[in-house]
Design a protein around this motif. Structure first.
Motif, PDB file in Angstrom:
ATOM      1  N   LEU A  85     -42.571 -90.783 -12.992  1.00  7.73           N
ATOM      2  CA  LEU A  85     -43.399 -91.360 -14.047  1.00  7.73           C
ATOM      3  C   LEU A  85     -42.997 -92.809 -14.294  1.00  7.73           C
ATOM      4  N   GLY A  86     -43.976 -93.634 -14.637  1.00  6.87           N
ATOM      5  CA  GLY A  86     -43.694 -95.021 -14.979  1.00  6.87           C
ATOM      6  C   GLY A  86     -44.591 -95.496 -16.100  1.00  6.87           C
ATOM      7  N   LEU A  87     -44.022 -96.317 -16.971  1.00  2.00           N
ATOM      8  CA  LEU A  87     -44.766 -96.883 -18.096  1.00  2.00           C
ATOM      9  C   LEU A  87     -44.544 -98.383 -18.089  1.00  2.00           C
ATOM     10  N   TRP A  88     -45.635 -99.161 -17.968  1.00  2.00           N
ATOM     11  CA  TRP A  88     -45.575-100.615 -17.940  1.00  2.00           C
ATOM     12  C   TRP A  88     -46.324-101.168 -19.142  1.00  2.00           C
ATOM     13  N   SER A  89     -45.772-102.228 -19.758  1.00  2.00           N
ATOM     14  CA  SER A  89     -46.352-102.720 -21.004  1.00  2.00           C
ATOM     15  C   SER A  89     -46.220-104.228 -21.132  1.00  2.00           C
ATOM     16  N   ARG A  90     -47.251-104.841 -21.730  1.00  2.00           N
ATOM     17  CA  ARG A  90     -47.168-106.246 -22.108  1.00  2.00           C
ATOM     18  C   ARG A  90     -46.376-106.416 -23.402  1.00  2.00           C
ATOM     19  N   TYR A  91     -46.188-105.311 -24.099  1.00  3.55           N
ATOM     20  CA  TYR A  91     -45.504-105.351 -25.386  1.00  3.55           C
ATOM     21  C   TYR A  91     -44.093-104.784 -25.248  1.00  3.55           C
ATOM     22  N   PRO A  92     -43.153-105.277 -26.046  1.00  7.15           N
ATOM     23  CA  PRO A  92     -41.789-104.745 -25.979  1.00  7.15           C
ATOM     24  C   PRO A  92     -41.752-103.235 -26.199  1.00  7.15           C
ATOM     25  N   LEU A  93     -40.873-102.572 -25.463  1.00  2.07           N
ATOM     26  CA  LEU A  93     -40.691-101.128 -25.577  1.00  2.07           C
ATOM     27  C   LEU A  93     -39.304-100.829 -26.116  1.00  2.07           C
ATOM     28  N   ARG A  94     -39.225 -99.812 -26.945  1.00  2.00           N
ATOM     29  CA  ARG A  94     -37.920 -99.363 -27.438  1.00  2.00           C
ATOM     30  C   ARG A  94     -37.946 -97.841 -27.570  1.00  2.00           C
ATOM     31  N   GLY A  95     -36.761 -97.297 -27.791  1.00  2.00           N
ATOM     32  CA  GLY A  95     -36.659 -95.854 -28.002  1.00  2.00           C
ATOM     33  C   GLY A  95     -37.160 -95.030 -26.837  1.00  2.00           C
ATOM     34  N   VAL A  96     -36.873 -95.460 -25.616  1.00  2.00           N
ATOM     35  CA  VAL A  96     -37.385 -94.750 -24.443  1.00  2.00           C
ATOM     36  C   VAL A  96     -36.708 -93.380 -24.319  1.00  2.00           C
ATOM     37  N   GLU A  97     -37.526 -92.332 -24.152  1.00  2.00           N
ATOM     38  CA  GLU A  97     -37.028 -90.966 -23.966  1.00  2.00           C
ATOM     39  C   GLU A  97     -37.692 -90.355 -22.739  1.00  2.00           C
ATOM     40  N   ARG A  98     -36.919 -89.639 -21.977  1.00  2.00           N
ATOM     41  CA  ARG A  98     -37.455 -88.853 -20.880  1.00  2.00           C
ATOM     42  C   ARG A  98     -37.471 -87.399 -21.342  1.00  2.00           C
ATOM     43  N   LEU A  99     -38.652 -86.845 -21.485  1.00  2.64           N
ATOM     44  CA  LEU A  99     -38.819 -85.547 -22.123  1.00  2.64           C
ATOM     45  C   LEU A  99     -38.818 -84.421 -21.096  1.00  2.64           C
TER      46      LEU A  99
END
Length: 310
Positions: free
Chosen positions: A152-166
């Motif tokens: 899985l991958g998540l790409w963003s123009r906005y800052p990301l925080r609190g990343v969790e792998r569920l």
């Protein structure tokens, strides 16, 4: 009367598929997944009525056949209207989901097409591990923030925080959660790929693991205190399938059963017959949704515009 009885049964099936038991072999879920295609029964009924020897019986049979036709039009007709942005109100940001598995996928070409779609947040599922670095390199310029986990991958123009792998059960993590600082404020974004399903002679519609993972994901989303929530990815099922009901109880499906062209089917990409790829939201409203053309995967991508609900 035989035409009338068949028309009645088809109408009940279209309007109340939940009356079908899910045993044996999860038959109810299978029918709900293929439900839009049961509209093909209407022209068959009309043809059956037309071959009656008596004209009056033909007309009566045709009238009965129109009952499931009306039911189908009410249920699925709105989805035949393309729902493209710009829609009602402004668009605050756009999200895109795509399962990039499949033998025809060329990472650089797919990355180029993703950039052309101009989404602000992108979720990719079933990313082959040997192509992950290519996607990271090709997408980094437009999406400086990203998180990955397994396939899985998540790409963003906005800052990301609190990343969790569920861990939703099964052999691999089925979701990534991160909080993106979007124009509407903190937004919890879930990139999801639920377990695959198959139809086999011995076991029927093999949805047990998918249903269990969907229920665990629904529980996690229900505990999420973030006001804005987006769940996007490959759910390996139609949202009419009762097995995904825990998700749709607390989240709003974008475009209902389908959006974009026609019913919004996304799989298989060459000739889609069912929608497996979805966007569900809480605290947000869709402003447009489009199923994009075949990019070389066995799924088609879904691009969705979203705005905050004041």
């Amino acid at each position: 009367m035989r035409v009338a009885l068949a028309a009645l049964l088809l109408t009940v099936l279209l309007v109340c598929p939940g009356v079908l038991p899910n045993t044996p072999g999860h038959l109810g879920s299978l029918v709900e997944t293929a439900l839009p295609w049961f509209g093909l029964g209407v022209p068959l009924l009309l043809a059956w009525a037309a071959v009656r020897r008596s004209r009056s019986r033909s007309l009566m049979g045709g009238a009965f056949a129109l009952v499931p036709a009306v039911a189908w039009a009410v249920l699925f007709g709105p989805d035949l209207v393309s729902f493209h942005g710009p829609g009602p109100g402004r668009t605050d940001f756009q999200v895109l989901t795509l399962n990039v598995g499949g033998d025809r996928t060329a990472p650089r070409d797919v990355a180029r097409d993703i950039l052309a779609a101009d989404a602000d947040v992108v979720a990719l599922e079933k990313v082959p591990t040997d192509t992950l670095k290519t996607y990271e390199r090709e997408l980094h310029g437009a999406y400086p923030y990203h998180a990955t986990g397994n396939t899985l991958g998540l790409w963003s123009r906005y800052p990301l925080r609190g990343v969790e792998r569920l861990d939703l059960g099964g052999a691999w993590p089925h979701a990534i959660r991160a909080v993106a600082r979007t124009p509407v404020g903190d937004t919890a974004v879930y990139a999801v790929r639920l377990p695959s399903v198959r139809v086999t002679f011995r076991d029927g519609f093999t949805v047990r693991r998918r249903d269990a993972s969907a229920a665990r994901l629904a529980e996690r989303v229900a505990r999420d205190r973030t006001r804005h929530v987006v769940v996007l990815g490959d759910l390996n099922g139609s949202l009419r399938d009762r097995g995904l009901a825990p998700l749709t109880r607390g989240l709003r499906p974008v475009g209902g059963g389908g959006s974009g062209h026609g019913q919004g089917f996304t799989w298989p990409a060459a000739f889609p017959v069912v929608r497996l790829d979805h966007v569900l939201v809480r605290g947000l409203a869709p402003t447009g949704a489009t199923v994009l053309p075949d990019l070389g995967s066995d799924h088609r991508p879904v691009l969705t515009g979203l705005r905050s609900v004041r």
